[in-house]
Motif scaffolding. Structure first.
Motif, PDB file in Angstrom:
ATOM      1  N   TRP A   6       0.818  -1.203   0.000  1.00  0.00           N
ATOM      2  CA  TRP A   6       0.000   0.000   0.000  1.00  0.00           C
ATOM      3  C   TRP A   6       0.858   1.262   0.000  1.00  0.00           C
ATOM      4  CZ3 TRP A   6      -1.136   4.196   3.266  1.00  0.00           C
ATOM      5  CH2 TRP A   6      -2.321   4.888   2.994  1.00  0.00           C
ATOM      6  N   ALA A   7       1.939   1.265   0.773  1.00  0.00           N
ATOM      7  CA  ALA A   7       2.815   2.443   0.825  1.00  0.00           C
ATOM      8  C   ALA A   7       3.402   2.750  -0.549  1.00  0.00           C
ATOM      9  CB  ALA A   7       3.923   2.243   1.849  1.00  0.00           C
ATOM     10  N   LYS A   8       3.803   1.719  -1.274  1.00  0.00           N
ATOM     11  CA  LYS A   8       4.330   1.903  -2.637  1.00  0.00           C
ATOM     12  C   LYS A   8       3.227   2.435  -3.559  1.00  0.00           C
ATOM     13  CE  LYS A   8       6.405   1.153  -6.652  1.00  0.00           C
ATOM     14  NZ  LYS A   8       7.139   2.277  -7.286  1.00  0.00           N
ATOM     15  N   THR A   9       2.037   1.878  -3.465  1.00  0.00           N
ATOM     16  CA  THR A   9       0.906   2.329  -4.280  1.00  0.00           C
ATOM     17  C   THR A   9       0.603   3.800  -4.030  1.00  0.00           C
ATOM     18  OG1 THR A   9      -0.048   0.101  -4.254  1.00  0.00           O
ATOM     19  CG2 THR A   9      -1.537   1.912  -4.789  1.00  0.00           C
ATOM     20  N   VAL A  10       0.601   4.182  -2.756  1.00  0.00           N
ATOM     21  CA  VAL A  10       0.317   5.565  -2.368  1.00  0.00           C
ATOM     22  C   VAL A  10       1.428   6.496  -2.842  1.00  0.00           C
ATOM     23  CG1 VAL A  10       0.222   7.060  -0.333  1.00  0.00           C
ATOM     24  CG2 VAL A  10      -1.201   5.009  -0.447  1.00  0.00           C
ATOM     25  N   ALA A  11       2.679   6.052  -2.728  1.00  0.00           N
ATOM     26  CA  ALA A  11       3.799   6.873  -3.219  1.00  0.00           C
ATOM     27  C   ALA A  11       3.635   7.155  -4.707  1.00  0.00           C
ATOM     28  CB  ALA A  11       5.122   6.166  -2.936  1.00  0.00           C
ATOM     29  N   ASP A  12       3.258   6.132  -5.468  1.00  0.00           N
ATOM     30  CA  ASP A  12       3.031   6.328  -6.904  1.00  0.00           C
ATOM     31  C   ASP A  12       1.888   7.309  -7.137  1.00  0.00           C
ATOM     32  OD1 ASP A  12       5.035   4.501  -7.413  1.00  0.00           O
ATOM     33  OD2 ASP A  12       3.672   2.833  -7.867  1.00  0.00           O
ATOM     34  N   GLU A  13       0.826   7.181  -6.356  1.00  0.00           N
ATOM     35  CA  GLU A  13      -0.332   8.066  -6.480  1.00  0.00           C
ATOM     36  C   GLU A  13       0.054   9.525  -6.241  1.00  0.00           C
ATOM     37  OE1 GLU A  13      -4.555   8.801  -4.061  1.00  0.00           O
ATOM     38  OE2 GLU A  13      -3.376   6.990  -3.688  1.00  0.00           O
ATOM     39  N   LEU A  14       0.966   9.750  -5.290  1.00  0.00           N
ATOM     40  CA  LEU A  14       1.372  11.101  -4.928  1.00  0.00           C
ATOM     41  C   LEU A  14       2.593  11.591  -5.702  1.00  0.00           C
ATOM     42  CD1 LEU A  14       0.933  10.834  -1.036  1.00  0.00           C
ATOM     43  CD2 LEU A  14      -0.630  11.914  -2.663  1.00  0.00           C
TER      44      LEU A  14
END
Length: 338
Positions: free
Chosen positions: A315-323
């Protein structure tokens, strides 16, 4: 860099970002011995690989009678240290810090043995009636919290969280809905806070690292603790050196609630501002924009992620990509992440 992915420091423990794996019971100790299993090793380590700043393990019982279920993790004897130590070695390998949640279920323990609570009232008709704790029982439990903290230190944890939420033992002392005592642990808010105060004091006798405390900021009952009561509790905890209040809700008495995205954040924000203490936001935080808004607007200092991390360990990687933020990949995964 986004604020969600900025560092934050608690008593010399530096978290690489503001994302916490929220403590969630896994009910996976098949031998009822409270020891780490291969499942726990995979479960927690994968979230460290995925990039969270702090991995917090599930509620770990300080006494066998304090387990929510026979399958809970435990921290009540020295035999449980070695598995937790190996788990910490793996979590730390991937750049995350670790926390252990010290817990006691009180009247919500679903066990065949005698269970204990501040008052002899059952949670509901399907739960056992607990034995009302004597002063000696309280003293024994305080010693168990102290020994749990010692074992957490020996196992290599960076942070301890005291579980005082969700209607478990400490919350049972705090709430007028569950605490009907007439001695020094009951009747007034100051007296109801006494047990939590003594737990914090017991832990601090052997632990000099960061201490977080999880509380239920809403008991969803008009006769329960009010927000101003919990601001008082938070203020007292700050005086005792608690570093962060993990702001959850509910679980004190059976009641249906209707959660929505960020449903606990308003109270988290209020406690942070009124008590001037760091807080952690938890409850249906599902995406990067939502998490970033919480941190940027100073509504909380950390976000505790539960179900979203069950669905996606990365999830942290997914969120980093999102931001639009790059996070460092584990060496093994660089070909896929970069």
């Amino acid at each position: 860099m986004t604020k969600l992915f900025s560092t934050i420091n608690y008593k010399g423990v530096s978290l690489k970002n503001r994302i916490v794996m929220s403590p969630m019971c896994m009910y996976s100790c098949m031998n009822e011995d409270g020891k780490v299993t291969p499942f726990h090793m995979t479960h927690y380590t994968s979230r460290a690989v995925g990039g969270v700043g702090l991995v917090m393990t599930e509620a770990s019982a300080v006494q066998p009678e304090g387990r929510i279920s026979p399958q809970d993790l435990g921290i009540w004897n020295d035999d449980q240290i070695s598995g937790l130590k190996k788990l910490n070695e793996q979590i730390h390998t991937y750049g995350a810090k670790s926390a252990l949640q010290l817990a006691h279920a009180g009247r919500k323990a679903q066990l065949d043995s005698t269970i204990y609570a501040p008052s002899a009232t059952a949670f509901n008709e399907s739960f056992k009636v607990p034995a009302e704790m004597t002063i000696k029982d309280i003293e024994t439990t305080l010693e168990a919290f102290k020994n749990g903290a010692r074992r957490a230190k020996e196992a290599g944890f960076d942070i301890i969280e005291i579980h005082a939420a969700h209607g478990y033992l400490i919350n049972q002392f705090l709430s007028p809905l569950t605490n009907k005592r007439t001695d020094q642990y009951g009747q007034t808010l100051e007296n109801r806070y006494r047990f939590l105060s003594e737990v914090i004091g017991s832990v601090k006798k052997v632990w000099d690292g960061p201490v977080f405390v999880r509380i239920s900021t809403d008991e969803y009952h008009k006769q329960g603790n009010k927000l101003e009561d919990l601001i008082y509790v938070a203020t007292q905890m700050k005086k005792q050196g608690v570093d962060l209040i993990d702001c959850s809700s509910g679980g004190v008495v059976p009641v249906a609630i209707s959660p929505y995205p960020g449903y606990q954040i308003k109270r988290c924000d209020t406690i942070k501002q009124e008590a001037a203490i760091n807080t952690g936001a938890v409850g249906l935080i599902t995406n990067g924009l939502q998490a970033e808004e919480i941190i940027q607007n100073d509504r909380a200092d950390l976000v505790f992620i539960g179900r979203a991390l069950l669905r996606n360990p990365y999830w942290a990687k997914t969120v980093a990509d999102e931001l639009g933020h790059n996070i460092e990949a584990p060496t093994q995964y660089k070909r896929g992440w970069n």
